[in-house]
Design an enzyme around this catalytic site. Structure first.
Site, PDB file in Angstrom:
ATOM      1  N   ILE A  51       2.222   8.461   3.514  1.00 23.39           N
ATOM      2  CA  ILE A  51       1.322   8.973   4.543  1.00 23.39           C
ATOM      3  C   ILE A  51       1.542   8.191   5.830  1.00 23.39           C
ATOM      4  CG2 ILE A  51      -1.090   9.390   5.182  1.00 23.39           C
ATOM      5  CD1 ILE A  51      -1.662   8.921   2.073  1.00 23.39           C
ATOM      6  N   CYS A  52       1.699   8.913   6.912  1.00 23.32           N
ATOM      7  CA  CYS A  52       1.803   8.244   8.208  1.00 23.32           C
ATOM      8  C   CYS A  52       0.445   8.303   8.881  1.00 23.32           C
ATOM      9  CB  CYS A  52       2.861   8.926   9.056  1.00 23.32           C
ATOM     10  SG  CYS A  52       2.985   8.206  10.689  1.00 23.32           S
ATOM     11  N   ALA A  53      -0.360   7.280   8.645  1.00 21.85           N
ATOM     12  CA  ALA A  53      -1.697   7.227   9.247  1.00 21.85           C
ATOM     13  C   ALA A  53      -1.890   5.829   9.798  1.00 21.85           C
ATOM     14  CB  ALA A  53      -2.770   7.549   8.210  1.00 21.85           C
ATOM     15  N   ILE A  93       0.709  11.416  15.026  1.00 21.04           N
ATOM     16  CA  ILE A  93      -0.417  10.912  14.279  1.00 21.04           C
ATOM     17  C   ILE A  93      -1.713  11.262  14.982  1.00 21.04           C
ATOM     18  CG2 ILE A  93      -0.223   8.628  15.389  1.00 21.04           C
ATOM     19  CD1 ILE A  93      -1.359   9.448  11.834  1.00 21.04           C
TER      20      ILE A  93
END
Ligand SMILES: [Zn+2]
Ligand SMILES: [Zn+2]
Ligand SMILES: [Zn+2]
Lengths: 153, 390
Positions: free
Chosen positions: A92-94, B388
């Site tokens: 996950i890119c968070a 994001i």
């Protein structure tokens, strides 16, 4: 694992026990202080209606000073949600899991953030560089240096 | 899945928490929560205030957070800050100490009242002769709250079962000693001193007396005396100064060893360990200065050794876990694993990956896996540019 992280995780576990997890989140296993599994659903009218995913938390020895490693489980039973910030290997890119982590955050607050990340999704698609990333990806996403370069999406 | 079982298995089920208070006492849960550090969720230990934003944390918690974080900012509100903005929060420390003294008593009273209320509600038309306490309907929350005042007169027959339970000894997760549950947090904080499990005399009367400052309430008086003793201590010798942080990369090995020697710290291990040991020492030493009951420097050194031992054990366990997990994955899907290996080998520009992979052939799945684990660090770390929303 230090005393502080054990105590802190014990408190989070108790919190889950007393108040129950938030709506759409369920504990699958939390038998030790190293790895916890949750199921996560996005309720209401979203692109992920009716889908269920499995989230894995791994805790470093100095949690919560250091962030947990959080990934979607990908195996015969579970898959990663199709989302512009979620790779097909479950990474996950968070930013809150990376450089925006704060030790006041918790397992529940991470679950809620991911839930709203899914809920606000307008188009089901993989990250642009999914194939390349998945091929090169380290086992732990914490070894990846993600770039959170766009706050507007 | 039984969470209670999971907690018990770890030996850490004794941690205090706002949810110790019965649900009908939401006001006490709120009070308990406000006296906790947002990082460790424990009652504040040597609380400090960030002058830059006004948020409070345990001294050690915020120092660790500032040391670890890439950005120097308040963990609660992200306002930029630095170590020099850390100030002792004396009033908060006094409040928390007073609350810690009163907590078990308040808890017992609340639980007692709640269980009486339950019993009263269970028993039909007046079979229970317990006098009815005054009840207030709180307009704002619509919550029923029992006032404790009538309970005070009933203290003769109040059963303080809960207190009795909370005094049962538990096993310390670090040193395996039996420690009274009410003391376990203090025990851990003090670095596992020898414990003698005291006689359990937690009778209702004594508990009431503590709360009311009566004959049993020696604790309050002792607290006062301790306070004045502290003042004396302080005037007799100048307060120790915090240690300055060091940027190790400019120093030679000899200079780093010199830093360790100055602080009477061990010089074992490699350069990385020296730096970590010294940096951690500065953190715990400075945090200790913010406590009104500071530990001795010797105790701090022992704490530091324990920290290193736990850290080493943790790292070892982590390695073992990675191997285990990967071995499992290997059995499940050998083909997939090899496909990944080949991909990894192709991707790797460094060394001679193909020979390495072949060397670690099918009898040794664990080695293959740890090989995989290491690769991104040794070679090019995977880079990803994505958008994001958070
Ligand atoms: Zn704290
Ligand atoms: Zn703040
Ligand atoms: Zn101990």
């Amino acid at each position: 694992m230090t005393t502080i992280s054990k105590k802190r995780l014990a408190k989070e576990l108790r919190e889950l026990q007393t108040h129950g997890p938030p709506t759409g989140i369920a504990v699958v296993s939390a038998e030790d202080f190293e790895c916890w599994l949750f199921t996560i659903e996005v309720l209401g009218n979203t692109l992920y209606e009716g889908e269920k995913f499995c989230l894995r938390f791994r805790f470093p020895g100095n949690y919560p000073i250091e962030s947990p490693e959080v990934t979607f489980v990908v195996d015969e039973k579970w898959g990663a949600p199709v989302h512009p910030h979620i790779y097909s290997n479950g990474h996950i890119c968070a930013s809150i899991l990376g450089n925006e982590w704060s030790p006041v955050l918790s397992v529940v607050s991470v679950c809620l953030t991911l839930q709203s990340m899914l809920a606000s999704c307008t188009k089901k698609q993989r990250p642009q560089d999914n194939d390349r990333y998945v091929l090169h990806a380290p086992l732990s996403p914490k070894k990846t240096r993600f770039h959170y370069d766009d706050d507007t999406v | 899945m039984d969470l209670a079982l999971a907690l018990a298995a770890t030996g850490a089920d004794d941690v205090s928490d706002p949810s110790d208070f019965p649900e009908s006492f939401g006001i006490l849960r709120t009070l308990d929560r406000t006296l906790r550090c947002p990082i460790c969720k424990d009652l504040f230990n040597a609380p400090v205030l960030l002058g830059t934003c006004g948020h409070s944390f345990c001294s050690l918690c915020i120092r660790e957070a500032l040391k670890e974080g890439e950005k120097k900012e308040c963990s609660a509100c992200r306002v930029p800050t630095q170590e020099s903005s850390i100030k002792k929060n004396i009033v908060l420390e006094e409040s928390v100490e007073a609350y810690k003294t009163a907590r078990s008593t308040v808890l017992a009273l609340a639980n007692d009242t709640a269980s009486r209320k339950r019993r009263r509600e269970d028993s039909t038309n007046g079979a229970d002769l317990t006098p009815r306490p005054k009840r207030v309907k709180r307009e704002s929350s619509g919550q029923d709250v029992d006032l404790g005042d009538e309970r005070l007169e009933e203290s003769e027959d109040s059963e303080v079962e809960i207190i009795e339970n909370s005094k049962a000894p538990v096993d310390c997760p670090i040193c395996d000693q039996k420690v009274p549950a009410t003391r376990i947090n203090a025990h851990l904080d003090e670095g596992c001193p020898h414990e003698s499990v005291p006689e359990d005399k937690g009778k209702g009367k004594a508990q009431w007396a503590i709360l009311l400052g009566g004959p049993g309430g020696k604790k309050g008086a002792k607290g006062g005396r301790r306070g004045s003793g502290r003042e004396r201590d302080r005037s007799s010798s100048p307060p120790p100064r915090p240690l300055a942080k060091v940027s190790y990369h400019t120093l030679s090995n000899k200079q780093v060893r010199g830093l360790l020697q100055d602080q009477c710290l061990s010089e074992s291990g490699d350069r990385k360990q020296w730096e970590q040991r010294h940096a951690q020492w500065i953190t715990v030493y400075n945090a200790n200065l913010d406590s009104s009951k500071p530990k001795s420097v010797d105790q701090l050194r022992r704490d530091l050794e324990r920290w290193e031992r736990l850290k080493a054990r943790d790292e070892k366990e982590k390695e073992a876990r990675v191997s285990r997990v990967d071995a499992k994955g290997y059995e499940k899907s050998q083909d997939e694993h090899f496909a990944k290996l080949i991909a990894q080998a192709r991707a790797s520009a460094k060394g001679n990956p193909n020979t390495i992979r072949q060397g670690a052939s099918s009898e040794k799945p664990i080695e293959i896996s740890s090989d995989l684990e290491m690769e991104p660090e040794s070679g090019e770390a995977a880079q990803a540019t994505v958008h994001i929303a958070l």
